[in-house]
Design an enzyme around this catalytic site. Sequence first.
Site, PDB file in Angstrom:
ATOM      1  N   GLU A   1     -10.633   5.600   3.806  1.00 32.67           N
ATOM      2  CA  GLU A   1      -9.994   4.528   3.548  1.00 32.67           C
ATOM      3  C   GLU A   1     -10.969   3.311   4.436  1.00 32.67           C
ATOM      4  O   GLU A   1     -11.039   3.330   5.457  1.00 32.67           O
ATOM      5  CB  GLU A   1      -8.576   3.968   3.838  1.00 32.67           C
ATOM      6  CG  GLU A   1      -8.136   2.799   3.657  1.00 32.67           C
ATOM      7  CD  GLU A   1      -6.897   2.517   4.487  1.00 32.67           C
ATOM      8  OE1 GLU A   1      -6.006   1.450   3.988  1.00 32.67           O
ATOM      9  OE2 GLU A   1      -6.520   2.874   5.406  1.00 32.67           O
TER      10      GLU A   1
ATOM     11  N   SER B   1       0.767  -1.244  -0.143  1.00 30.29           N
ATOM     12  CA  SER B   1      -0.142   0.055   0.176  1.00 30.29           C
ATOM     13  C   SER B   1       0.851   1.179   0.125  1.00 30.29           C
ATOM     14  O   SER B   1       0.338   2.345  -0.243  1.00 30.29           O
ATOM     15  CB  SER B   1      -0.912   0.006   1.202  1.00 30.29           C
ATOM     16  OG  SER B   1      -2.047  -0.968   1.259  1.00 30.29           O
TER      17      SER B   1
ATOM     18  N   HIS C   1      -1.076  -9.955  -1.588  1.00 34.42           N
ATOM     19  CA  HIS C   1      -1.582  -9.240  -2.435  1.00 34.42           C
ATOM     20  C   HIS C   1      -1.738  -9.649  -3.997  1.00 34.42           C
ATOM     21  O   HIS C   1      -0.930 -10.608  -3.978  1.00 34.42           O
ATOM     22  CB  HIS C   1      -1.022  -7.694  -2.598  1.00 34.42           C
ATOM     23  CG  HIS C   1      -0.974  -6.928  -1.138  1.00 34.42           C
ATOM     24  ND1 HIS C   1      -0.196  -5.894  -0.954  1.00 34.42           N
ATOM     25  CD2 HIS C   1      -1.830  -7.340  -0.256  1.00 34.42           C
ATOM     26  CE1 HIS C   1      -0.523  -5.295   0.052  1.00 34.42           C
ATOM     27  NE2 HIS C   1      -1.382  -6.386   0.640  1.00 34.42           N
TER      28      HIS C   1
ATOM     29  N   ASP D   1      -8.475  -5.266   3.469  1.00 27.33           N
ATOM     30  CA  ASP D   1      -7.115  -5.856   3.177  1.00 27.33           C
ATOM     31  C   ASP D   1      -6.627  -6.647   4.374  1.00 27.33           C
ATOM     32  O   ASP D   1      -6.269  -8.070   3.862  1.00 27.33           O
ATOM     33  CB  ASP D   1      -6.332  -4.792   3.370  1.00 27.33           C
ATOM     34  CG  ASP D   1      -4.640  -5.344   3.044  1.00 27.33           C
ATOM     35  OD1 ASP D   1      -4.277  -5.782   1.857  1.00 27.33           O
ATOM     36  OD2 ASP D   1      -3.954  -5.317   3.904  1.00 27.33           O
TER      37      ASP D   1
ATOM     38  N   ASP E   1      -5.686   0.206  -3.674  1.00 28.16           N
ATOM     39  CA  ASP E   1      -4.371   0.520  -4.000  1.00 28.16           C
ATOM     40  C   ASP E   1      -3.844  -0.797  -4.523  1.00 28.16           C
ATOM     41  O   ASP E   1      -2.932  -0.649  -5.350  1.00 28.16           O
ATOM     42  CB  ASP E   1      -3.528   0.541  -2.475  1.00 28.16           C
ATOM     43  CG  ASP E   1      -4.331  -0.518  -1.441  1.00 28.16           C
ATOM     44  OD1 ASP E   1      -5.176  -1.143  -1.531  1.00 28.16           O
ATOM     45  OD2 ASP E   1      -3.855  -0.283  -0.276  1.00 28.16           O
ATOM     46  N   HIS E   2      -4.534  -1.935  -4.263  1.00 30.83           N
ATOM     47  CA  HIS E   2      -4.062  -3.305  -5.107  1.00 30.83           C
ATOM     48  C   HIS E   2      -5.181  -4.220  -4.797  1.00 30.83           C
ATOM     49  O   HIS E   2      -6.345  -3.944  -4.262  1.00 30.83           O
ATOM     50  CB  HIS E   2      -2.760  -3.829  -4.147  1.00 30.83           C
ATOM     51  CG  HIS E   2      -2.820  -3.962  -2.741  1.00 30.83           C
ATOM     52  ND1 HIS E   2      -3.665  -4.875  -2.292  1.00 30.83           N
ATOM     53  CD2 HIS E   2      -2.352  -2.948  -1.602  1.00 30.83           C
ATOM     54  CE1 HIS E   2      -3.412  -4.548  -0.982  1.00 30.83           C
ATOM     55  NE2 HIS E   2      -2.796  -3.688  -0.799  1.00 30.83           N
TER      56      HIS E   2
END
Length: 531
Positions: free
Chosen positions: A349, A130, A494, A354, A399-400
């Site tokens: 956020e 991130s 990720h 995550d 972000d991913h």
Amino acid sequence: MKLKITTIAVAAVLSASTAIVSQAATPDAFPAPHSDRNTWFAAGQAAVAKNAALKNNISGAKNVILFIGDGMGVSTVTAARILAGQQPNIIDASNLTPGSSGEENSLSFELFPNLALSKTYSANQQTSDSAPTMTAMVTGVKTLDGVLSVDEGVTRADCATNLKAHKLKTILETAEMAGKSTGIVSTARVTHATPAANYAHTPERNWEGDFNQPAGCAVPDIARQLIEFPFGDGIDVVLGGGREYFRNTAQADPEDDGKFGKRKDGRDLTTEWTTRNGANSAFIYKKSEFDAIDTHTTSHLLGLFERSHMEYEADRLADTAGEPSLAEMTEKSIQILSNNPKGYYLQVEAGRVDHGHHAGNAYRALTDTIALSDAVKKAVDTLTANGELENTLIIVSADHSHVFTIGGYPQRGNNILGKVIDPGAASYTKASDGAPYTTLTYANGLGYHVGVAGDNVYSAGVQVGRVADMTAVDTTDSGFHQEAVVPLAGGETHAGEDVAIYARGPGAHLFRGSLEQNVIFHVMNRKMTKK
């Protein structure tokens, strides 16, 4: 955000145990809504007509709101959309027909008119964390994994880093320099990578407090950089977790008995916040204080609702001191920031999407994604009520991604958290080992875990406690986590594929095609600084 998850950490994450229960041979299916060839054809025509009528908003943006679902890949959005549709009580599902099968549902931000793809690789890794991905979004420059808002010329974790030579100006700093108000909201620690990239410059994302740093390190820790933020009148609203990073070792935590702050320098940064920002500022740590905040008179608000990360949405209501939802924090932030006639920049956020994925716990990852959808809807509703929707650029992205998949050939309306059952079948579909399998899986991670108290996924590196046949396991339980193909004791990783960008408002039409992630900054900067 890269999160190393040990067996102990997983036990903490999966606080609700999963019982092995007696379950019917087939899961409860949600009935598919009535549809026929004419219905599908007419719906397609209507969608094209709606898009044909759209007009680009080319004006400048008074306000910019950037929503980030940390780890929210396309498969996460799809699964959360279905879960929300199958359980209308989770979110405001006014666009659903009762008895929805889920697949036809839309999360609030999926209704935005503009869409693009974001390439998430960093300057040195195919699959990023991130720190560089958020840095790209808020500075316009790609950089190295593990560093925040500094360029790729630094060496990670080098305390001798010359920050002045490598700093990248952020969109939040630009907003403050222009006289706008600014805000940071996260369900993670406010010093964690995604929120921190907005205001901190460091060669090591893990230097969240001085106790994380080598002795004598010349680079200020992240919490300190937040309090000492030098631009404008400072950040106006900060809401999230991470209280122990702001309080010293002699200070008892106000919520958790027997716990103390972690700062070694003796500073109480929460008191420094109110001293620095004056009589109209406040530090709060519990829901009742949050509810009591007067948004008309409060100029600066720091809310730290947990020592570390905030609770998952699934667990939030059981918190000792109470925690506001992501939607509530978003609404209150907009109300405070809107007092500035020059406008504002706000970053929100959903940080724990995550964490749920890292633990292989799809239930918590998806319910936190739905909470983000709720927050976006609340922002749209609040802006509409204020008459500011059309001069606000709203961007929703990630972000991913994560190695999270939706597989098999389950029938329409099959419980997205359940086991696969083919269309028209009377029993679970079986894998080659003769056992049923779930629709949701992970390409790597801790592996299937039934969640029985005391049952560890790994012990001394050896997988234990796996039940080969899940027929009698309630895979929809909040504490269940899905099977993984590649066993990793450190938790799921990720993924490197593109993520989506959803946008509406001034400049939203600039999000088209496949874009480098750093383009997000350039759209925000172009529209926020346009007169």
